[in-house]
Scaffold this motif. Structure first.
Motif, PDB file in Angstrom:
ATOM      1  N   ASN A  57       0.799  -1.232   0.000  1.00  0.00           N
ATOM      2  CA  ASN A  57       0.000   0.000   0.000  1.00  0.00           C
ATOM      3  C   ASN A  57       0.835   1.287   0.000  1.00  0.00           C
ATOM      4  OD1 ASN A  57      -2.679  -1.201   0.020  1.00  0.00           O
ATOM      5  ND2 ASN A  57      -2.090  -1.995   2.020  1.00  0.00           N
ATOM      6  N   PRO A 107     -12.911  -8.092  -2.397  1.00  0.00           N
ATOM      7  CA  PRO A 107     -12.144  -7.076  -1.659  1.00  0.00           C
ATOM      8  C   PRO A 107     -10.826  -6.653  -2.300  1.00  0.00           C
ATOM      9  CG  PRO A 107     -12.292  -9.118  -0.417  1.00  0.00           C
ATOM     10  CD  PRO A 107     -13.129  -9.295  -1.621  1.00  0.00           C
ATOM     11  N   LEU A 153      -4.618 -10.163  -2.569  1.00  0.00           N
ATOM     12  CA  LEU A 153      -5.205 -10.615  -1.309  1.00  0.00           C
ATOM     13  C   LEU A 153      -4.309 -11.648  -0.651  1.00  0.00           C
ATOM     14  CD1 LEU A 153      -8.996 -11.365  -1.809  1.00  0.00           C
ATOM     15  CD2 LEU A 153      -7.946  -9.562  -0.478  1.00  0.00           C
ATOM     16  N   SER A 165      -9.112 -11.414   5.461  1.00  0.00           N
ATOM     17  CA  SER A 165      -8.156 -11.334   4.362  1.00  0.00           C
ATOM     18  C   SER A 165      -7.441  -9.996   4.449  1.00  0.00           C
ATOM     19  CB  SER A 165      -8.874 -11.439   3.017  1.00  0.00           C
ATOM     20  OG  SER A 165      -9.458 -12.711   2.896  1.00  0.00           O
ATOM     21  N   LEU A 166      -6.214  -9.965   3.979  1.00  0.00           N
ATOM     22  CA  LEU A 166      -5.415  -8.747   4.025  1.00  0.00           C
ATOM     23  C   LEU A 166      -5.194  -8.272   2.596  1.00  0.00           C
ATOM     24  CD1 LEU A 166      -2.855 -10.085   6.649  1.00  0.00           C
ATOM     25  CD2 LEU A 166      -4.919  -8.733   7.051  1.00  0.00           C
ATOM     26  N   VAL A 167      -5.269  -6.968   2.380  1.00  0.00           N
ATOM     27  CA  VAL A 167      -5.206  -6.445   1.014  1.00  0.00           C
ATOM     28  C   VAL A 167      -4.063  -5.451   0.818  1.00  0.00           C
ATOM     29  CG1 VAL A 167      -6.631  -5.677  -0.902  1.00  0.00           C
ATOM     30  CG2 VAL A 167      -7.740  -6.415   1.215  1.00  0.00           C
ATOM     31  N   ASP A 168      -3.328  -5.685  -0.263  1.00  0.00           N
ATOM     32  CA  ASP A 168      -2.278  -4.772  -0.704  1.00  0.00           C
ATOM     33  C   ASP A 168      -2.726  -4.238  -2.064  1.00  0.00           C
ATOM     34  OD1 ASP A 168      -0.043  -3.509  -1.668  1.00  0.00           O
ATOM     35  OD2 ASP A 168       1.235  -5.298  -1.718  1.00  0.00           O
ATOM     36  N   PHE A 169      -2.923  -2.918  -2.153  1.00  0.00           N
ATOM     37  CA  PHE A 169      -3.451  -2.328  -3.391  1.00  0.00           C
ATOM     38  C   PHE A 169      -2.369  -1.827  -4.349  1.00  0.00           C
ATOM     39  CE2 PHE A 169      -7.321  -1.868  -0.713  1.00  0.00           C
ATOM     40  CZ  PHE A 169      -8.185  -2.582  -1.529  1.00  0.00           C
TER      41      PHE A 169
END
Lengths: 512, 95
Positions: A57, A107, A153, A165-169
């Protein structure tokens, strides 16, 4: 290899015990969708960088995070790279195209829609020629369009048991080119061959780095079976998560067997999306409702249509490089290389360029077999030590082409033996030094001085009376043993031809 | 005409949990929007090129130049939940 369309019916773990009451032969019908990240500096619709591996991110902005009120703007370079690819596949570049919103909730996508292209893609109707067992096959390309990549994800635990869940955009908004093949592929092996050929075209064009491990190139497959000879298509299943050539082939082989067993048992194939589990070697159903494919596409109101100027297309066409297939054929014709060598050397543009750069360097002797000798060194030595065959691996090679040519000159002029050369090669790779430097410093020059070598041959002969005796009795193998002893005594540095000649001389003087 | 099933379908696709009352209100509103489209359909468009955009411009593109991003902390500041440098979202339910 398996003949296209022939299916082995080895029982599978999840269907063990199943019997085939009425064996049917099926034709396999496969189509591939390939997603390639384009080599732009910035994202598809905003100025965030596309570099892989940055802190999570850290490479986002309101546009790629899907904040309300922002306006995306098309990256001209992404359009150019996609046109370049379309032309290489002989596609028709549509004079007008536009972007569309593809709606779905997941997501990894903050806007809840992905900007893609739907009814008016950038390009359509191309093809890719591949070689299957030496015979050419033309695989149709249905369409090529531009879209944006989504975030990444990470599941806490496994997908089934995850609580969150973990999100890196960072990846969100990276330019993505989707190319859909026609259902022209007839076996898992053909599918893998197509993907390999496809990847090398992208590498030659310099539009994608082709790194499947990092996800720059990803592949989904559609596969269905139909009774041999039938012309109607069977129900297709989509398989996701195919992140290597091997996995494409393995997953499809599994899926073809699974479907054949189901059809043999009189079951119907369910139209669904399945996920390939590379560790366990099977595909499993991704539980999702039927309406998951109701994407409600509509024209993206935030972007104006594109009218592709034919002069721009001509300009891009004029800059197309020699493509893998043409280069492969040229390598065979011009250098007399075996088809296999030409194939390996043309997997990436960088590797073929490297090969030809070595050939352009001065040689000690211009033997007709030089192209093959260089090919052997590049294929078996260079590719053994490099991490890959792509641009990055070749360009950062610790052994540049002129160093490899220098090493080959030392073999040709008799300074070092072929065996020592392999050690020198490894040292060149480790130290980035050139061959003469290493050979000089480590005293690896082969002993080619007849006087010095003659003394060593004499002492070896004196120390091995039994071998001499054997030779006298007509055992010619004894000479080989003496030869080995001399080479050993010189640490492999003796010129083998000279040792052979000296031994021949001295032994002939011994009375038989 | 849009019926209740259509509204329920669209609501499901957009992850909206509508009450009975809201479902009915949406049905009415969507139908009145469609009725308005019928009015528009009355306009004579003979010989007019279809368009997806009200503004008659094409090819708005930017050069491939990197611009500053929003700082990571600023971006994560709005996250309802996070885990270190990552956004944390409820598990994906695929039923």
């Amino acid at each position: 290899m398996t003949e296209p369309g022939r299916i082995s019916r080895r029982p599978l773990p999840d269907r063990a015990g199943l019997t085939d009451p009425a064996p049917t032969t099926y034709d396999v019908v496969i189509g591939l969708e390939v997603h390639a990240q384009l080599l732009t500096r910035s994202k598809m619709f905003c100025g965030c960088p596309t570099t892989f591996g940055a802190a999570p991110n850290s490479q986002t902005c309101p546009v790629c995070q899907g904040m309300p009120g922002v306006l995306p703007v098309v990256n001209r370079k992404a359009v150019e790279l996609a046109i370049r690819t379309a032309l290489a596949f002989g596609c028709r570049v549509n004079p007008a195209c536009r972007f569309a919103r593809k709606h779905y909730y997941y997501p990894d996508m903050p806007k809840n829609y992905q900007i893609s292209q739907y009814e008016e893609p950038l390009a359509e109707d191309g093809h890719l020629e591949i070689d299957i067992d030496g015979a050419p096959r033309t695989i149709g390309i249905q369409r090529l369009h531009l879209e944006e990549d989504v975030g990444k994800l990470v599941h806490e635990g496994s997908l089934e048991t995850a609580q969150a869940s973990l999100v890196d955009f960072n990846r969100s908004g990276v330019p993505l080119m989707e190319t859909v093949s026609k259902p022209d592929l007839r076996s898992p092996e053909e599918a893998a061959t197509y993907l390999k050929a496809f990847r090398s075209v992208l590498l030659f064009l310099g539009v994608c780095d082709g790194n499947m491990e990092e996800g720059s190139l990803r592949c989904d497959a559609n596969v269905s079976l139909r009774p041999r000879g039938s012309t109607t298509l069977g129900t297709k299943v989509e398989i996701k998560n195919l992140n290597s050539f091997r996995n494409v082939q393995r997953a499809l082989e599994f899926e073809v067997r699974r479907q054949a067993q189901a059809l043999d048992a009189g079951e119907r194939i369910r139209q669904e999306t399945r996920l390939w589990d590379a560790d366990r070697g099977y595909t499993r159903s991704m539980r999702s409702k039927e309406y998951a494919h109701d994407y409600r596409y509509f024209p993206e109101p935030d972007l104006v249509p594109l009218r592709i100027d034919p002069r721009w297309v001509d300009e891009i066409r004029a800059g197309l490089p020699e493509l893998p297939r043409a280069r492969r054929q040229r390598f065979v014709a011009q250098y007399g290389l075996p088809a296999y060598d030409a194939d390996v050397l043309t997997q990436s543009r960088a590797l073929g360029d490297y090969y030809e750069a070595v050939l352009r360097e001065p040689a000690a002797s211009a033997g007709a077999d030089r192209p093959k000798i260089v090919s052997n060194w590049v294929m078996s030595e260079l590719l053994r030590v490099l991490p890959g065959d792509d641009e990055r691996a070749i360009e950062t090679s610790p052994i540049p082409p002129h160093h490899l040519a220098g090493l080959l000159r030392l073999i040709d002029d008799g300074t070092i033996s072929g065996r020592i050369a392999k050690d020198v090669f490894q040292k060149m790779f480790d130290s980035r030094e050139d061959a003469p430097t290493i050979v000089g410093r480590e005293g690896l020059t082969q002993v080619a001085d007849a006087t010095a070598l003659g003394g060593i041959v004499d002492s070896v002969m004196a120390a091995n009376p039994k071998a001499i005796e054997d030779f006298r009795r007509g055992k010619t193998a004894a000479k080989k043993s003496l030869f080995g002893q001399v080479m050993k005594a010189t640490g492999g540095k003796a010129n083998p031809m000279l040792v052979d000649r000296l031994l021949e001389d001295k032994l002939s003087k011994i009375q038989r | 005409m849009i019926d209740r099933n259509d509204v329920e379908h669209v609501a499901r696709l957009t992850r909206l949990a509508l009450t009975e009352e809201e479902l009915e209100r949406m049905r009415e509103q969507l139908n009145s929007i469609l009725a308005h489209l019928d009015t528009l359909r009355g306009v004579d468009t003979e010989g007019v090129e279809p368009t997806s955009h009200a503004v008659d411009i094409v090819n708005v593109m930017r050069e491939d130049v990197v611009e500053p991003c929003l700082p990571q902390e600023a971006m994560l500041a709005n996250a309802p939940d996070r885990s270190g440098e990552l956004f944390r979202v409820p598990r994906i339910i695929e039923e």
